[in-house]
Design a protein around this motif. Structure first.
Motif, PDB file in Angstrom:
ATOM      1  N   LEU A  88      47.662  40.678  42.983  1.00 20.22           N
ATOM      2  CA  LEU A  88      47.702  39.625  43.982  1.00 20.22           C
ATOM      3  C   LEU A  88      48.606  40.069  45.118  1.00 20.22           C
ATOM      4  N   GLU A 116      41.770  39.358  45.997  1.00 21.61           N
ATOM      5  CA  GLU A 116      41.373  38.130  46.676  1.00 21.61           C
ATOM      6  C   GLU A 116      42.390  37.002  46.558  1.00 21.61           C
ATOM      7  N   VAL A 117      43.329  37.106  45.638  1.00 20.92           N
ATOM      8  CA  VAL A 117      44.282  36.026  45.374  1.00 20.92           C
ATOM      9  C   VAL A 117      45.647  36.403  45.951  1.00 20.92           C
ATOM     10  N   GLU A 145      47.379  30.127  50.048  1.00 18.29           N
ATOM     11  CA  GLU A 145      48.402  29.125  50.342  1.00 18.29           C
ATOM     12  C   GLU A 145      49.408  29.730  51.310  1.00 18.29           C
ATOM     13  N   ARG A 166      51.689  29.722  41.161  1.00 19.67           N
ATOM     14  CA  ARG A 166      50.341  29.135  41.135  1.00 19.67           C
ATOM     15  C   ARG A 166      49.282  30.198  41.365  1.00 19.67           C
ATOM     16  N   ALA A 167      49.539  31.120  42.283  1.00 21.66           N
ATOM     17  CA  ALA A 167      48.575  32.190  42.540  1.00 21.66           C
ATOM     18  C   ALA A 167      48.411  33.083  41.316  1.00 21.66           C
ATOM     19  N   GLU A 169      48.657  32.325  38.254  1.00 22.07           N
ATOM     20  CA  GLU A 169      47.868  31.658  37.225  1.00 22.07           C
ATOM     21  C   GLU A 169      46.368  31.812  37.448  1.00 22.07           C
ATOM     22  N   ARG A 170      45.981  32.131  38.671  1.00 22.91           N
ATOM     23  CA  ARG A 170      44.565  32.285  39.006  1.00 22.91           C
ATOM     24  C   ARG A 170      44.043  33.698  38.756  1.00 22.91           C
ATOM     25  N   VAL A 171      44.937  34.617  38.406  1.00 23.13           N
ATOM     26  CA  VAL A 171      44.562  36.022  38.267  1.00 23.13           C
ATOM     27  C   VAL A 171      44.289  36.353  36.809  1.00 23.13           C
ATOM     28  N   VAL A 172      43.191  37.037  36.565  1.00 24.23           N
ATOM     29  CA  VAL A 172      42.867  37.526  35.221  1.00 24.23           C
ATOM     30  C   VAL A 172      43.591  38.846  35.007  1.00 24.23           C
TER      31      VAL A 172
END
Length: 284
Positions: A88, A116-117, A145, A166-167, A169-172
């Motif tokens: 990220l 992308e994140v 954000e 928060r970002a 948490e969106r990453v695998v």
């Protein structure tokens, strides 16, 4: 930190900075981590980042490895080397300048690498009204954000940490299974230890004593030691920033852009120096 602490249990991830020169990336990393990633005398003298810098960033729920990249257009290849392997991004845009040429170039690099994140930090809010920079950043990176901060006064830093959490948490996370694969972004020597390579571990694990192969040369080596942010470990996991002390290869036999794999992964390996975005050039 003890075993079972959430900072240990969370999936290892690497955060890469991005942005135009003099927009405050290194100052922001220092404000977040307490570590100055400009380590070279010429960086101190010129006041700009030249090489890749590294630091651990502890967030409320996890630890991120940070790669701080140069923003000057002359060092875009070094930036690409650092961005290769990140999970990220932290795009930095100064309130007094707004989006600039290297901001756009770095955003294009991140898109090309599939990162992308991320989060946008609009810095220097103590020096200028951030409204214009916020609008330009939102147009450039509409999915990110945006947090307004000042590395000098500390304004917005807690909000930035929360946004990064928060970002993340969106990453695998990366695959811990499978063969070891590390794209080299820096090579150097330590007196009495020999050749050391660094990079983000893309897959597998790096274990002290394991035998590896350097691609594309095919040279074989043994991992004499493994460190994660200057701490010696027996095993490093995929997604972590790793330094490996390699026995059996000389400093000039490994360059930035090479790939370290385990012996099984080397069979039929088609890695080519310069074939990836980070290829070419010497160690940062």
């Amino acid at each position: 930190m003890q075993a079972g602490h959430p900072l240990n249990d969370a999936t290892p991830l690497t955060l890469g900075t991005a942005g135009h020169i003099d927009h405050g990336k290194t100052a922001l990393v220092f404000a977040l981590t307490g570590e100055d990633t400009d380590r070279l005398p010429e960086e101190k003298a010129r006041g700009i980042s030249i090489a890749l810098g590294y630091a651990p960033l502890d967030l409320p729920s996890r630890r991120l490895s940070v790669v701080d990249v140069p923003g000057h257009e002359r060092f875009v290849r070094t930036m690409v080397a650092g961005a290769t392997g990140i999970d990220l991004f932290l795009m930095v845009v100064a309130a007094d300048d707004g989006v600039m040429p290297q901001t756009r170039e770095h955003a294009a690099v991140l898109a090309a690498l599939g990162v992308e994140v991320g989060v946008v930090a609009v810095t220097k809010c103590d020096l200028a009204d951030p409204a214009r920079a916020v609008g330009e950043a939102a147009e450039l990176l509409p999915g990110a954000e945006i947090v307004v901060v000042s590395a000098r006064t500390g304004a917005g830093l807690d909000a930035l940490r929360e946004a990064l959490s928060r970002a993340a948490e969106r990453v695998v996370g990366r695959a811990g299974e499978g063969p070891l694969r590390l794209h080299v972004d820096r090579v150097f020597t330590i007196h009495g230890a020999g050749t050391v390579v660094t990079g983000t571990l893309w897959s597998g694990v790096a274990e002290r004593g394991a035998h590896v192969t350097v691609l594309p040369s095919g040279r074989e080596a043994r991992i004499r030691g493994v460190e994660v942010h200057d701490v010696a470990v027996e095993i490093a996991q995929a997604g972590q920033r790793v330094a490996m002390n390699l026995a059996g290869v000389a400093r000039d036999e490994v360059v930035r852009g090479d790939v370290i794999v385990d012996r099984e992964g080397a069979v039929g390996g088609g890695a080519t120096r310069g074939g990836g975005a980070a290829g070419g050039g010497g160690a940062a």
